[in-house]
Design a protein around this motif. Structure first.
Motif, PDB file in Angstrom:
ATOM      1  N   GLU A  78     -23.844  -1.449  -3.242  1.00  0.00           N
ATOM      2  CA  GLU A  78     -22.589  -1.972  -2.659  1.00  0.00           C
ATOM      3  C   GLU A  78     -22.636  -1.951  -1.127  1.00  0.00           C
ATOM      4  O   GLU A  78     -22.289  -2.912  -0.463  1.00  0.00           O
ATOM      5  N   SER A  79     -23.098  -0.829  -0.614  1.00  0.00           N
ATOM      6  CA  SER A  79     -23.133  -0.658   0.841  1.00  0.00           C
ATOM      7  C   SER A  79     -24.174  -1.585   1.485  1.00  0.00           C
ATOM      8  O   SER A  79     -23.926  -2.198   2.532  1.00  0.00           O
ATOM      9  N   GLN A  80     -25.331  -1.712   0.835  1.00  0.00           N
ATOM     10  CA  GLN A  80     -26.377  -2.606   1.363  1.00  0.00           C
ATOM     11  C   GLN A  80     -25.900  -4.062   1.345  1.00  0.00           C
ATOM     12  O   GLN A  80     -26.152  -4.823   2.282  1.00  0.00           O
ATOM     13  N   LEU A  81     -25.174  -4.408   0.261  1.00  0.00           N
ATOM     14  CA  LEU A  81     -24.659  -5.776   0.153  1.00  0.00           C
ATOM     15  C   LEU A  81     -23.688  -6.089   1.279  1.00  0.00           C
ATOM     16  O   LEU A  81     -23.726  -7.172   1.865  1.00  0.00           O
ATOM     17  N   ALA A  82     -22.811  -5.114   1.577  1.00  0.00           N
ATOM     18  CA  ALA A  82     -21.821  -5.323   2.645  1.00  0.00           C
ATOM     19  C   ALA A  82     -22.533  -5.608   3.965  1.00  0.00           C
ATOM     20  O   ALA A  82     -22.181  -6.529   4.707  1.00  0.00           O
TER      21      ALA A  82
ATOM     22  N   THR B 292     -15.423  -8.979   2.248  1.00  0.00           N
ATOM     23  CA  THR B 292     -16.331 -10.123   2.140  1.00  0.00           C
ATOM     24  C   THR B 292     -17.116 -10.298   3.440  1.00  0.00           C
ATOM     25  O   THR B 292     -18.304 -10.597   3.434  1.00  0.00           O
ATOM     26  N   LEU B 293     -16.413 -10.083   4.550  1.00  0.00           N
ATOM     27  CA  LEU B 293     -17.069 -10.238   5.859  1.00  0.00           C
ATOM     28  C   LEU B 293     -18.090  -9.137   6.131  1.00  0.00           C
ATOM     29  O   LEU B 293     -18.857  -9.230   7.081  1.00  0.00           O
ATOM     30  N   GLY B 294     -18.054  -8.075   5.304  1.00  0.00           N
ATOM     31  CA  GLY B 294     -19.049  -7.020   5.469  1.00  0.00           C
ATOM     32  C   GLY B 294     -18.468  -5.659   5.794  1.00  0.00           C
ATOM     33  O   GLY B 294     -19.218  -4.711   6.041  1.00  0.00           O
ATOM     34  N   PHE B 295     -17.141  -5.538   5.808  1.00  0.00           N
ATOM     35  CA  PHE B 295     -16.540  -4.229   6.051  1.00  0.00           C
ATOM     36  C   PHE B 295     -16.876  -3.314   4.867  1.00  0.00           C
ATOM     37  O   PHE B 295     -16.701  -3.701   3.708  1.00  0.00           O
ATOM     38  N   GLN B 296     -17.359  -2.116   5.180  1.00  0.00           N
ATOM     39  CA  GLN B 296     -17.713  -1.157   4.132  1.00  0.00           C
ATOM     40  C   GLN B 296     -16.444  -0.560   3.527  1.00  0.00           C
ATOM     41  O   GLN B 296     -15.392  -0.527   4.169  1.00  0.00           O
ATOM     42  N   ARG B 297     -16.580  -0.045   2.303  1.00  0.00           N
ATOM     43  CA  ARG B 297     -15.456   0.631   1.650  1.00  0.00           C
ATOM     44  C   ARG B 297     -14.921   1.754   2.543  1.00  0.00           C
ATOM     45  O   ARG B 297     -13.713   1.938   2.669  1.00  0.00           O
ATOM     46  N   SER B 298     -15.844   2.511   3.150  1.00  0.00           N
ATOM     47  CA  SER B 298     -15.423   3.657   3.974  1.00  0.00           C
ATOM     48  C   SER B 298     -14.606   3.186   5.182  1.00  0.00           C
ATOM     49  O   SER B 298     -13.671   3.863   5.613  1.00  0.00           O
ATOM     50  N   VAL B 304      -6.925   2.022   6.439  1.00  0.00           N
ATOM     51  CA  VAL B 304      -5.617   2.165   5.752  1.00  0.00           C
ATOM     52  C   VAL B 304      -5.077   3.580   5.965  1.00  0.00           C
ATOM     53  O   VAL B 304      -3.889   3.782   6.253  1.00  0.00           O
ATOM     54  N   LEU B 305      -5.973   4.558   5.870  1.00  0.00           N
ATOM     55  CA  LEU B 305      -5.560   5.941   6.092  1.00  0.00           C
ATOM     56  C   LEU B 305      -5.120   6.130   7.551  1.00  0.00           C
ATOM     57  O   LEU B 305      -4.135   6.805   7.845  1.00  0.00           O
ATOM     58  N   GLY B 306      -5.876   5.491   8.440  1.00  0.00           N
ATOM     59  CA  GLY B 306      -5.548   5.575   9.875  1.00  0.00           C
ATOM     60  C   GLY B 306      -4.169   5.008  10.163  1.00  0.00           C
ATOM     61  O   GLY B 306      -3.417   5.544  10.983  1.00  0.00           O
ATOM     62  N   VAL B 369      -3.635   8.538   1.430  1.00  0.00           N
ATOM     63  CA  VAL B 369      -4.937   8.689   0.775  1.00  0.00           C
ATOM     64  C   VAL B 369      -5.055   7.848  -0.510  1.00  0.00           C
ATOM     65  O   VAL B 369      -6.097   7.215  -0.742  1.00  0.00           O
ATOM     66  N   VAL B 370      -4.002   7.805  -1.319  1.00  0.00           N
ATOM     67  CA  VAL B 370      -4.107   7.046  -2.580  1.00  0.00           C
ATOM     68  C   VAL B 370      -4.173   5.531  -2.316  1.00  0.00           C
ATOM     69  O   VAL B 370      -5.090   4.856  -2.815  1.00  0.00           O
ATOM     70  N   PRO B 371      -3.223   4.973  -1.513  1.00  0.00           N
ATOM     71  CA  PRO B 371      -3.341   3.533  -1.224  1.00  0.00           C
ATOM     72  C   PRO B 371      -4.664   3.179  -0.546  1.00  0.00           C
ATOM     73  O   PRO B 371      -5.252   2.137  -0.850  1.00  0.00           O
ATOM     74  N   ALA B 372      -5.143   4.074   0.338  1.00  0.00           N
ATOM     75  CA  ALA B 372      -6.401   3.789   1.035  1.00  0.00           C
ATOM     76  C   ALA B 372      -7.563   3.770   0.053  1.00  0.00           C
ATOM     77  O   ALA B 372      -8.410   2.873   0.087  1.00  0.00           O
ATOM     78  N   ALA B 373      -7.577   4.754  -0.850  1.00  0.00           N
ATOM     79  CA  ALA B 373      -8.666   4.829  -1.827  1.00  0.00           C
ATOM     80  C   ALA B 373      -8.627   3.611  -2.756  1.00  0.00           C
ATOM     81  O   ALA B 373      -9.662   3.019  -3.065  1.00  0.00           O
ATOM     82  N   ARG B 374      -7.418   3.225  -3.160  1.00  0.00           N
ATOM     83  CA  ARG B 374      -7.301   2.059  -4.053  1.00  0.00           C
ATOM     84  C   ARG B 374      -7.769   0.794  -3.357  1.00  0.00           C
ATOM     85  O   ARG B 374      -8.451  -0.046  -3.948  1.00  0.00           O
ATOM     86  N   SER B 375      -7.357   0.640  -2.094  1.00  0.00           N
ATOM     87  CA  SER B 375      -7.762  -0.552  -1.335  1.00  0.00           C
ATOM     88  C   SER B 375      -9.274  -0.621  -1.216  1.00  0.00           C
ATOM     89  O   SER B 375      -9.868  -1.690  -1.330  1.00  0.00           O
ATOM     90  N   ALA B 376      -9.885   0.548  -0.973  1.00  0.00           N
ATOM     91  CA  ALA B 376     -11.336   0.573  -0.769  1.00  0.00           C
ATOM     92  C   ALA B 376     -12.078   0.327  -2.082  1.00  0.00           C
ATOM     93  O   ALA B 376     -13.163  -0.251  -2.088  1.00  0.00           O
ATOM     94  N   GLN B 377     -11.487   0.770  -3.195  1.00  0.00           N
ATOM     95  CA  GLN B 377     -12.190   0.695  -4.477  1.00  0.00           C
ATOM     96  C   GLN B 377     -12.038  -0.653  -5.193  1.00  0.00           C
ATOM     97  O   GLN B 377     -12.870  -1.015  -6.000  1.00  0.00           O
ATOM     98  N   ARG B 378     -10.941  -1.364  -4.873  1.00  0.00           N
ATOM     99  CA  ARG B 378     -10.676  -2.615  -5.608  1.00  0.00           C
ATOM    100  C   ARG B 378     -11.840  -3.602  -5.403  1.00  0.00           C
ATOM    101  O   ARG B 378     -12.393  -3.705  -4.309  1.00  0.00           O
ATOM    102  N   SER B 379     -12.213  -4.315  -6.467  1.00  0.00           N
ATOM    103  CA  SER B 379     -13.345  -5.242  -6.335  1.00  0.00           C
ATOM    104  C   SER B 379     -12.939  -6.445  -5.473  1.00  0.00           C
ATOM    105  O   SER B 379     -11.767  -6.854  -5.480  1.00  0.00           O
ATOM    106  N   ILE B 380     -13.905  -6.964  -4.737  1.00  0.00           N
ATOM    107  CA  ILE B 380     -13.629  -8.088  -3.834  1.00  0.00           C
ATOM    108  C   ILE B 380     -13.141  -9.295  -4.632  1.00  0.00           C
ATOM    109  O   ILE B 380     -12.183  -9.970  -4.241  1.00  0.00           O
ATOM    110  N   VAL B 381     -13.791  -9.522  -5.756  1.00  0.00           N
ATOM    111  CA  VAL B 381     -13.445 -10.701  -6.561  1.00  0.00           C
ATOM    112  C   VAL B 381     -11.989 -10.614  -7.031  1.00  0.00           C
ATOM    113  O   VAL B 381     -11.240 -11.590  -6.949  1.00  0.00           O
ATOM    114  N   ASP B 382     -11.580  -9.420  -7.492  1.00  0.00           N
ATOM    115  CA  ASP B 382     -10.191  -9.253  -7.924  1.00  0.00           C
ATOM    116  C   ASP B 382      -9.227  -9.482  -6.762  1.00  0.00           C
ATOM    117  O   ASP B 382      -8.170 -10.089  -6.920  1.00  0.00           O
TER     118      ASP B 382
END
Lengths: 248, 388
Positions: A78-82, B292-298, B304-306, B369-382
């Motif tokens: 996932e991270s590499q793809l990003a 999609t543009l390449g922003f990492q989940r972290s 969002v947490l910030g 923390v919960v909204p941030a984690a959910r935002s980061a975890q949701r799949s891009i396609v969804d």
């Protein structure tokens, strides 16, 4: 024969709803050479957008392999793809998807924030991208202050800001009037011809497909037709006929 | 750091909602700081002791409703370490009416010994001599003068409720004390004794000014041991402990305040979390585009947490600034009430402000923390699918 820029090999994509599996792509194979301009057509649910997402690395195939620019995209984390997307792919969406609280300049700058660039370098890139889409004078405008066509041009500027080799476009003219749509297609043709960008575009519109060099028709997850224009461009008539044939 | 401007832009995206969310943090934070200040004031060391007052108070072991013999005062005076001793009788009564706004402490005392034990009190208008020479005279605290506009020579009528008499007093002096808590009225004990001879041999409390802190500590035990086998056993405690005893009559105040504070923090977290969840839900597609543009989940998680943290920090700063602005006025207001002694211990305690700020930061983190984690975890396609 040279290695294709994009190679899709025996790709199957299934979505699971509870215990039900829905096959969206069924053993698809496709090669795209670098610098090509490919239009993906087909009825709704044929798997066009899914294929586009897989090529762009925002989704993964259930089985099969996708290689882009010699890189096995389907094997990446996932991270590499990003990271790979930020360097290699430009996205153009039907609804532009600009961030409403950012100006045109800031929207175009977004993907550059992920690159190891100084503020001055980013500025140079943003201004260059905006000048390519002829919107240098609108850089401080917010999306709500722009027309649909202008918004899409800003979105294209954002897509090319990092100078990616591949542009993927999902119905880029689908939300625009004929005139604005025409402008966007001319711009995409220019990006392909002048800047050498490989473009894969999903479209329902035969006029949009006619700008491509190659027309790929999907239906129910399989490739139905693959037409390469002998004269460099697909004619509108061929695109319309192909669309009609598939939809029968 | 390069994403910080984006975080701020998102914070200001819906200004009304951000302001309301900040308000939902600021107001409870004020209450928490206030309660924290009360709790801290309760725990403060005896201010009288630290100023060298060394006063202790002796009362009946059963409670303030039971009286003790006045002869105890003389026995205490003879103990080693006792420098001066005076007797207090709570008169109570009504001034003007029975409303709480006209309530203030009223005592019958021996003026001569009173002034020895409370040698930190200064007569700022009138004189001690005038009070001593007038059996119907009284001294009033400076805060009462501010409240009622009394002047030396004015008449004050108190109608007894415990004692069935009406006392008519003349203001002979105005006193003040260093901590600004002068909110009581003192009149001659002899006035009461003459009107009600049956009470002449008894008193409510005996106040002893000790030679030093060690004497004060020692005398507490000595006095209670002295009278433990008598018909009137005593309880002796420091001035501070005696005053705090009134607060403890309300029950376990610390537990109550802490419990209320915890509930408030919980409610604030829920409100802020709901707002942050709503904010994140509205931006599902936008977050998918960023990924999609390449922003990492972290990075999405941090952004969002910030955002939640920035709102909480701004609200925390504003809340603490407001509290710092209103606290002195609140203290001034309480000084002239029966809570005056307690209010004198109130300060802008750094530890309370630190706890308040930590609560604000905590609210921001927990809510985000919960909204941030959910935002980061949701799949891009969804996320992109929600465009339609």
């Amino acid at each position: 024969m040279a290695e294709p820029f994009i190679r899709v090999e025996n790709v199957v994509k299934k979505y699971f709803r509870d215990t039900q599996a829905l096959t969206v792509l069924d053993g698809l194979n496709l090669d795209v050479t670098g610098g090509d301009f490919v239009a993906l057509m087909g009825p709704s649910g044929s798997g066009k957008t899914t294929l586009l997402n897989l090529i762009a690395g925002i989704d993964r195939p259930t089985t099969g392999k996708i290689t882009v620019g010699g890189v096995n995209v389907s094997a990446m984390s996932e991270s590499q793809l990003a990271k790979w997307r930020s360097n290699n792919i430009g996205f153009i969406f039907q609804l532009y998807n600009l961030v409403p609280v950012l100006t045109a300049y800031e929207n175009v700058e977004l993907p550059l924030l992920l690159q190891p660039l100084s503020r001055a370098q980013r500025k140079k890139q943003v201004e260059l991208s905006l000048s390519v889409v002829d919107l240098a004078d609108r850089k401080s405008h917010y999306p709500r202050q722009l027309s649909g066509g202008q918004e899409q041009r800003v979105a294209i500027a954002r897509a090319i800001a990092t100078d990616p080799k591949l542009l993927v476009a999902d119905e880029p003219t689908g939300d625009l009037d004929a005139k604005s749509g025409e402008e966007i297609l001319v711009l995409m043709e220019r990006l392909n011809a002048e800047f050498g960008k490989t473009i894969v575009m999903v479209t329902h519109d035969p006029r949009a497909a006619a700008r491509a060099h190659r027309l790929v028709h999907l239906d129910k997850g399989v490739l139905k037709e693959d037409i390469t224009a002998a004269t460099g461009k697909i004619s509108v008539g061929v695109a319309a006929a192909a669309a009609a044939a598939v939809s029968k | 750091m390069r994403f910080l401007p984006l975080v701020f832009k998102n914070v200001l995206r819906k200004k009304t909602r951000t302001l309301l969310t900040m308000g939902s943090i600021v107001l409870p934070l004020l209450v928490i700081c206030l309660m924290g200040t009360f709790l801290r004031a309760l725990d403060r060391p005896d201010p009288a002791a630290t100023r060298g007052m060394f006063r202790i108070v002796t009362r009946h072991k059963v409670g303030l409703g039971s009286l003790i013999p006045v002869t105890y005062a003389e026995k205490i005076r003879q103990l080693d370490g006792a420098r001066a001793v005076t007797k207090f009788v709570w008169f109570g009564g009504r001034y003007r009416d029975q409303s709480s706004k006209n309530f203030f402490p009223r005592f019958a005392v021996e003026p001569e010994t009173f002034l020895q034990v409370f040698d930190d009190a200064k007569i700022v208008r009138g004189s001690a001599e005038e009070w001593l020479s007038d059996r119907a005279g009284c001294v009033v605290g400076a805060n009462l003068v501010k409240r009622y506009g009394w002047a030396v020579g004015d008449k004050i009528v108190l109608v007894g409720d415990i004692y069935p008499i009406k006392v008519e007093l003349t203001v002979r002096g105005v006193f003040d004390v260093p901590d600004g808590t002068a909110s009581a009225l003192f009149f001659h004990r002899k006035y009461l004794e003459e009107a009600l001879p049956a009470f002449a041999g008894t008193t409510g409390t005996i106040w002893t000014k000790c030679r030093d802190a060690a004497s004060a500590t020692a005398l507490i035990d000595v006095i209670d041991r002295l009278f433990e086998n008598s018909s009137y056993p005593t309880k002796t405690e420091s001035e501070k402990a005696f005053q705090m005893g009134f607060v403890s009559m309300l029950g376990n105040v610390k537990l109550l305040l802490t419990a209320i504070g915890a509930v408030i923090v919980g409610v604030v977290v829920l409100i802020a979390a709901n707002t942050m969840a709503m904010t994140a839900r509205e931006r599902v597609t936008e977050i998918a585009v960023l990924r999609t543009l390449g922003f990492q989940r972290s990075t999405i998680l941090g952004m969002v947490l910030g955002e939640s943290l920035v709102i909480a920090l701004l609200a925390g700063g504003l809340g603490l600034a407001l509290f710092a602005a209103v606290e002195p006025g609140l203290q001034r207001g309480l000084l002239s009430t029966p809570m005056g002694a307690f209010a004198a211990s109130m300060r802008l305690f750094p530890e309370v402000l630190a706890v308040g700020f930590a609560v604000a930061v905590g609210v921001g983190l927990v809510a985000g923390v919960v909204p941030a984690a959910r935002s980061a975890q949701r799949s891009i396609v969804d996320g992109l699918r929600q465009i339609a």
